[in-house]
Design a protein around this motif. Structure first.
Motif, mmCIF file in Angstrom:
data_model
loop_
_atom_site.group_PDB
_atom_site.id
_atom_site.type_symbol
_atom_site.label_atom_id
_atom_site.label_comp_id
_atom_site.label_asym_id
_atom_site.label_seq_id
_atom_site.Cartn_x
_atom_site.Cartn_y
_atom_site.Cartn_z
ATOM 1 N N PRO A 4 0.816 -1.213 0.000
ATOM 2 C CA PRO A 4 0.000 0.000 0.000
ATOM 3 C C PRO A 4 0.852 1.267 0.000
ATOM 4 C CG PRO A 4 0.072 -0.937 2.204
ATOM 5 C CD PRO A 4 0.770 -1.921 1.305
ATOM 6 N N VAL A 5 0.208 2.370 -0.293
ATOM 7 C CA VAL A 5 0.792 3.691 -0.144
ATOM 8 C C VAL A 5 0.457 4.167 1.262
ATOM 9 C CG1 VAL A 5 0.705 6.091 -0.943
ATOM 10 C CG2 VAL A 5 0.553 4.215 -2.593
ATOM 11 N N LEU A 6 1.425 4.759 1.950
ATOM 12 C CA LEU A 6 1.184 5.314 3.281
ATOM 13 C C LEU A 6 1.050 6.826 3.170
ATOM 14 C CD1 LEU A 6 0.949 5.019 6.362
ATOM 15 C CD2 LEU A 6 3.443 5.300 6.490
ATOM 16 N N ILE A 7 -0.054 7.344 3.685
ATOM 17 C CA ILE A 7 -0.295 8.790 3.700
ATOM 18 C C ILE A 7 -0.218 9.248 5.140
ATOM 19 C CG2 ILE A 7 -1.935 10.633 3.168
ATOM 20 C CD1 ILE A 7 -3.165 8.672 1.085
ATOM 21 N N ALA A 8 0.745 10.117 5.431
ATOM 22 C CA ALA A 8 0.921 10.652 6.778
ATOM 23 C C ALA A 8 0.269 12.023 6.850
ATOM 24 C CB ALA A 8 2.404 10.743 7.124
ATOM 25 N N GLY A 9 -0.802 12.126 7.642
ATOM 26 C CA GLY A 9 -1.513 13.385 7.779
ATOM 27 C C GLY A 9 -2.907 13.302 7.200
ATOM 28 N N ALA A 10 -3.922 13.591 8.021
ATOM 29 C CA ALA A 10 -5.314 13.468 7.583
ATOM 30 C C ALA A 10 -6.018 14.809 7.609
ATOM 31 C CB ALA A 10 -6.057 12.448 8.446
ATOM 32 N N GLY A 11 -5.306 15.859 7.178
ATOM 33 C CA GLY A 11 -5.959 17.130 6.907
ATOM 34 C C GLY A 11 -6.569 17.083 5.517
ATOM 35 N N PRO A 12 -6.986 18.223 4.979
ATOM 36 C CA PRO A 12 -7.598 18.226 3.643
ATOM 37 C C PRO A 12 -6.702 17.630 2.564
ATOM 38 C CG PRO A 12 -7.952 20.326 4.733
ATOM 39 C CD PRO A 12 -6.996 19.562 5.593
ATOM 40 N N VAL A 13 -5.395 17.847 2.673
ATOM 41 C CA VAL A 13 -4.476 17.350 1.640
ATOM 42 C C VAL A 13 -4.378 15.828 1.691
ATOM 43 C CG1 VAL A 13 -2.086 17.418 0.818
ATOM 44 C CG2 VAL A 13 -3.198 19.522 1.576
ATOM 45 N N GLY A 14 -4.122 15.287 2.883
ATOM 46 C CA GLY A 14 -4.018 13.832 3.002
ATOM 47 C C GLY A 14 -5.311 13.121 2.671
ATOM 48 N N LEU A 15 -6.445 13.684 3.106
ATOM 49 C CA LEU A 15 -7.738 13.074 2.816
ATOM 50 C C LEU A 15 -8.039 13.087 1.321
ATOM 51 C CD1 LEU A 15 -9.758 14.649 5.764
ATOM 52 C CD2 LEU A 15 -9.198 12.225 5.507
ATOM 53 N N THR A 16 -7.692 14.191 0.654
ATOM 54 C CA THR A 16 -7.893 14.252 -0.802
ATOM 55 C C THR A 16 -7.029 13.230 -1.508
ATOM 56 O OG1 THR A 16 -8.416 16.621 -0.661
ATOM 57 C CG2 THR A 16 -7.782 15.772 -2.818
ATOM 58 N N MET A 17 -5.799 13.097 -1.055
ATOM 59 C CA MET A 17 -4.886 12.104 -1.635
ATOM 60 C C MET A 17 -5.454 10.701 -1.480
ATOM 61 S SD MET A 17 -1.833 11.559 -3.002
ATOM 62 C CE MET A 17 -0.363 10.535 -3.010
ATOM 63 N N ALA A 18 -5.924 10.381 -0.279
ATOM 64 C CA ALA A 18 -6.471 9.046 -0.026
ATOM 65 C C ALA A 18 -7.684 8.782 -0.903
ATOM 66 C CB ALA A 18 -6.825 8.900 1.451
ATOM 67 N N MET A 19 -8.569 9.768 -1.024
ATOM 68 C CA MET A 19 -9.772 9.600 -1.831
ATOM 69 C C MET A 19 -9.417 9.372 -3.299
ATOM 70 S SD MET A 19 -12.942 12.266 -2.379
ATOM 71 C CE MET A 19 -11.862 13.504 -3.103
ATOM 72 N N ALA A 20 -8.508 10.188 -3.833
ATOM 73 C CA ALA A 20 -8.151 10.075 -5.250
ATOM 74 C C ALA A 20 -7.475 8.747 -5.550
ATOM 75 C CB ALA A 20 -7.254 11.247 -5.651
ATOM 76 N N LEU A 21 -6.637 8.277 -4.640
ATOM 77 C CA LEU A 21 -5.973 6.985 -4.857
ATOM 78 C C LEU A 21 -6.960 5.827 -4.749
ATOM 79 C CD1 LEU A 21 -2.587 7.363 -2.910
ATOM 80 C CD2 LEU A 21 -2.896 7.252 -5.394
ATOM 81 N N LYS A 22 -7.808 5.867 -3.728
ATOM 82 C CA LYS A 22 -8.739 4.760 -3.524
ATOM 83 C C LYS A 22 -9.712 4.641 -4.680
ATOM 84 C CE LYS A 22 -10.341 1.324 -1.175
ATOM 85 N NZ LYS A 22 -9.518 0.103 -0.982
ATOM 86 N N ARG A 23 -10.139 5.774 -5.240
ATOM 87 C CA ARG A 23 -11.053 5.718 -6.389
ATOM 88 C C ARG A 23 -10.402 5.013 -7.575
ATOM 89 N NH1 ARG A 23 -15.721 8.565 -5.963
ATOM 90 N NH2 ARG A 23 -15.870 10.058 -4.244
ATOM 91 N N GLN A 24 -9.081 4.986 -7.609
ATOM 92 C CA GLN A 24 -8.384 4.285 -8.677
ATOM 93 C C GLN A 24 -7.896 2.905 -8.239
ATOM 94 O OE1 GLN A 24 -8.616 5.480 -11.646
ATOM 95 N NE2 GLN A 24 -9.637 7.280 -10.772
ATOM 96 N N GLY A 25 -8.403 2.420 -7.126
ATOM 97 C CA GLY A 25 -8.114 1.050 -6.707
ATOM 98 C C GLY A 25 -6.752 0.834 -6.101
ATOM 99 N N VAL A 26 -6.128 1.891 -5.577
ATOM 100 C CA VAL A 26 -4.799 1.768 -4.968
ATOM 101 C C VAL A 26 -4.954 1.439 -3.480
ATOM 102 C CG1 VAL A 26 -2.646 2.977 -4.407
ATOM 103 C CG2 VAL A 26 -3.773 3.370 -6.620
ATOM 104 N N ALA A 27 -4.248 0.433 -3.014
ATOM 105 C CA ALA A 27 -4.261 0.096 -1.593
ATOM 106 C C ALA A 27 -3.513 1.175 -0.812
ATOM 107 C CB ALA A 27 -3.615 -1.262 -1.368
#
Length: 501
Positions: A4-27
Motif C-alpha cells: 500500500p501507499v502510506l499517507i501521513a496526515g489526515a488534513g484536507p491534503v491527506g484526505l484528498t490524496m487518499a480519496m483520489a488513490l482509492k477511487r483508482q483502486g490503490v491500496a
C-alpha cells in the motif's frame, strides 16, 4: 504492486490524496497523530479550480450544498470602492468562491473516504522512515505506545508545516517570516456588510479583511504593524471591535467570538517535492501568506496531480519515470502562489502615506479596466494555473492555441463514450487520459493504450477548435493537441510519455 501507499496526515491534503488513490483502486493507509479531526475553521475557501477537481472525483455536490457561495471581492479605501470584481465572471461551471470552514471540508472528505471503505487511523504517529529504493519502510507508534515497522510502495508527506517527514529528510525549507503581527477572529458581525462578498479595507493604519463564513459570521483579519515581543494571549473582543471601528467600512459590531488568534506569516518552500519513494505535499512542501486564500487549495491540487500518476505506476500501467513530473510541475505552481500571495500582502500593508496614495490611485484606475479585472478573477479562482513547461507537455505540429498545451481543459458536454459519460469531467473520473476529438470522428485506440486512455468526442465551442484532437490529462490539463490527420504522432507521443512498466 501489492504494497500500500502510506499517507501521513489526515488534513484536507491527506484526505484528498487518499480519496483520489482509492477511487483508482490503490491500496493505502492514512494515519494521523491527532486523536480527532480539527474543529477549527482554519482555511475557509474552495476556489473553482479545486471544485473542478472534486467534480472529477465525483463528489463536489456535498461541498456545494454545505458551503456558501461568495460572488464578489471588493477593495475599499475607507468608505470608497477602489476595485470590485465579480467572481461570477470566472470561466468555470463553479463561478464563485465556496466559503466552507476547513473543519467541514475535512468532515466531508472523511465521509467520502468512508463510502470507499477507508477510515483514518487516528492517534497513530509516524516516528521514522527509510527509503530502501525498492520499498519505503515506516515505523509507526500507536496510542498504547506499541510500534510497528511496515513496508510501503510510496510515502506521501501530508503532515503539515512542521512535517516530521520533511525534517527526517533534512530538506531545506527556504524562505522568511514576515516582520509583522496579525490578528484573526471568527465572530458574528452586525451592520451593513454583504455576506456574499469578501471585503478588504486599505487604511492608513493597515489592512482589514472581512471574509464571510456563513450567515452573519465573518472572519476578521488585520495586520498589527511591526512584530513585537511575542504575545501568546488570544485577541480580545474589545481589540477586535477597536480594529473594526478604526478600519471598517461601516458601523460594525462584533459579538460571539468562536476563535481568535495571533499569527505571523511565513513564506517558505522546498526545492524538490520528490525524494525517491517519498513525496512532499501541501504545507509540508510550501507555506505562504493567507492573502488570496490559496494555501489549502494548492495542497489539494498537489495531491490530485500526484494521485493519478501514482495510480498508473502502482497498477503497472506506466513507468515510474512518470512520477518525475510531479516535483517540477507542482514546484512551479508553488512558486507562483508564493509570489502572488506575497505581492498581495506587501501591497496591502504599505505604511508610507505617499506610497499608499500611489497604490490607491493605481489600483482604482486599473480596476476600471475590464480585461485586468478578468485577469484578477482568473488568478483568484486559479483557472489560470498551467503546466506550459512541464515534461508532460508536448508541442506537436499544428497544435491548437486554445486551450494550448499545458493549460486547463475546461469541462464540456461529450458524446461517443463507452461509459455513458456526458461530460469531460465524467470521462476523466476513470483516471485515464482522454483523447477528445472535436467536430471529428473519434479515433481508434491501439490495444496497448486502452489501459491508460479513453476516447470521446464533442462539437466545437469557444474553448475547443474543430478538427483537432486534444490529449487531456486525468487532472484536466491539456498534454498536447494536433490536427486530426496527425493522430498517429499524438498516439506515439502518449506511449512515450507514460513508457512501459
Amino acid at each position: 504492486m501489492d504494497r500500500p501507499v502510506l499517507i501521513a496526515g489526515a488534513g484536507p491534503v491527506g484526505l484528498t490524496m487518499a480519496m483520489a488513490l482509492k477511487r483508482q483502486g490503490v491500496a493505502l493507509r492514512i494515519i494521523d497523530k491527532a486523536a480527532a479531526r480539527s474543529d477549527k475553521s482554519k482555511a475557509l475557501v474552495l476556489w473553482p479550480r479545486t471544485l473542478e477537481m472534486l467534480d472529477i472525483q465525483g463528489c463536489v455536490q456535498p461541498f456545494i450544498e454545505t458551503g456558501m457561495k461568495a460572488t464578489g471581492v471588493r477593495i475599499l479605501d475607507r468608505h470608497h470602492t477602489l476595485v470590485h470584481v465579480r467572481l461570477d465572471a470566472a470561466r468555470s461551471r463553479f463561478p464563485y468562491a465556496l466559503m466552507l470552514p476547513q473543519s467541514d471540508t475535512e468532515r466531508l472528505l472523511e465521509e467520502q473516504l468512508a463510502l470507499l471503505g477507508v477510515h483514518v487511523e487516528r492517534h497513530v504517529e509516524l516516528v521514522s522512515f527509510t527509503d530502501n529504493k525498492d520499498i519505503a519502510t515506516a515505523a509507526l507508534r500507536h496510542a498504547d505506545g506499541s510500534e510497528e515497522n511496515t513496508d510501503y510502495s510510496y510515502l506521501a508527506a501530508c503532515d503539515g508545516a512542521h512535517s516530521t517527514i520533511r525534517h527526517g529528510l533534512a530538506v531545506q525549507f527556504d524562505g522568511d517570516t514576515l516582520p509583522s503581527d496579525w490578528l484573526l477572529a471568527d465572530v458574528e458581525l452586525d451592520g451593513d456588510l454583504p455576506n456574499d462578498e469578501l471585503t478588504i479595507c486599505w487604511t492608513p493604519d493597515g489592512v482589514l479583511a472581512l471574509i464571510p463564513i456563513r450567515g452573519a459570521r465573518f472572519r476578521v483579519i488585520a495586520d498589527l504593524g511591526h512584530a513585537s515581543a511575542q504575545n501568546a494571549s488570544a485577541p480580545t473582543l474589545v481589540e477586535v471591535q477597536s480594529l473594526l471601528d478604526e478600519r471598517g467600512p461601516t458601523r460594525l459590531s462584533a459579538h460571539d467570538p468562536v476563535w481568535t488568534s495571533r499569527f505571523r506569516i511565513n513564506e517558505r518552500k522546498v526545492n524538490d517535492y520528490r525524494h525517491g519513494r517519498i513525496f512532499l505535499c501541501g504545507d509540508a512542501a510550501h507555506i505562504h501568506s493567507p492573502a488570496g486564500g490559496q494555501g489549502m487549495n494548492t495542497g489539494m491540487q498537489d495531491v490530485i496531480n500526484l494521485a493519478w500518476k501514482l495510480a498508473m505506476v502502482w497498477h503497472g500501467r506506466a513507468s515510474s519515470e512518470l512520477l518525475e513530473s510531479y516535483s517540477p510541475e507542482r514546484s512551479a505552481i508553488g512558486e507562483q502562489v508564493l509570489r502572488n500571495a506575497g505581492t498581495m500582502t506587501k501591497v496591502a500593508i504599505v505604511r508610507n502615506p505617499i506610497l499608499q496614495e500611489i497604490r490607491n490611485l493605481a489600483v482604482g484606475a486599473l480596476g476600471r479596466i475590464s480585461a485586468l479585472r478578468q485577469i484578477l478573477v482568473d488568478q483568484l479562482t486559479e483557472v489560470d494555473l498551467h503546466y506550459h513547461h512541464s515534461p508532460l507537455t508536448r508541442m506537436l505540429p499544428s497544435a491548437s492555441p486554445k486551450p494550448a498545451p499545458g493549460e486547463r481543459a475546461p469541462d464540456l458536454p461529450v458524446n461517443h463514450t463507452d461509459s455513458g459519460a456526458t461530460r469531460l469531467h465524467e470521462v476523466l473520473a476513470d483516471g485515464k487520459f482522454a483523447l477528445l476529438s472535436v467536430s471529428a470522428p473519434t479515433i481508434k485506440l491501439p490495444d496497448a493504450l486502452k489501459a491508460i486512455a479513453t476516447t470521446t468526442g464533442t462539437v466545437a465551442t469557444d474553448d475547443y477548435r474543430a478538427g483537432y484532437i486534444y490529449l487531456i490529462r486525468p487532472d484536466a490539463y491539456v498534454a498536447m493537441s494536433t490536427k486530426t490527420e496527425n493522430r498517429d504522432l499524438l498516439l506515439a507521443e502518449l506511449q512515450a510519455m507514460v513508457g512501459t512498466a
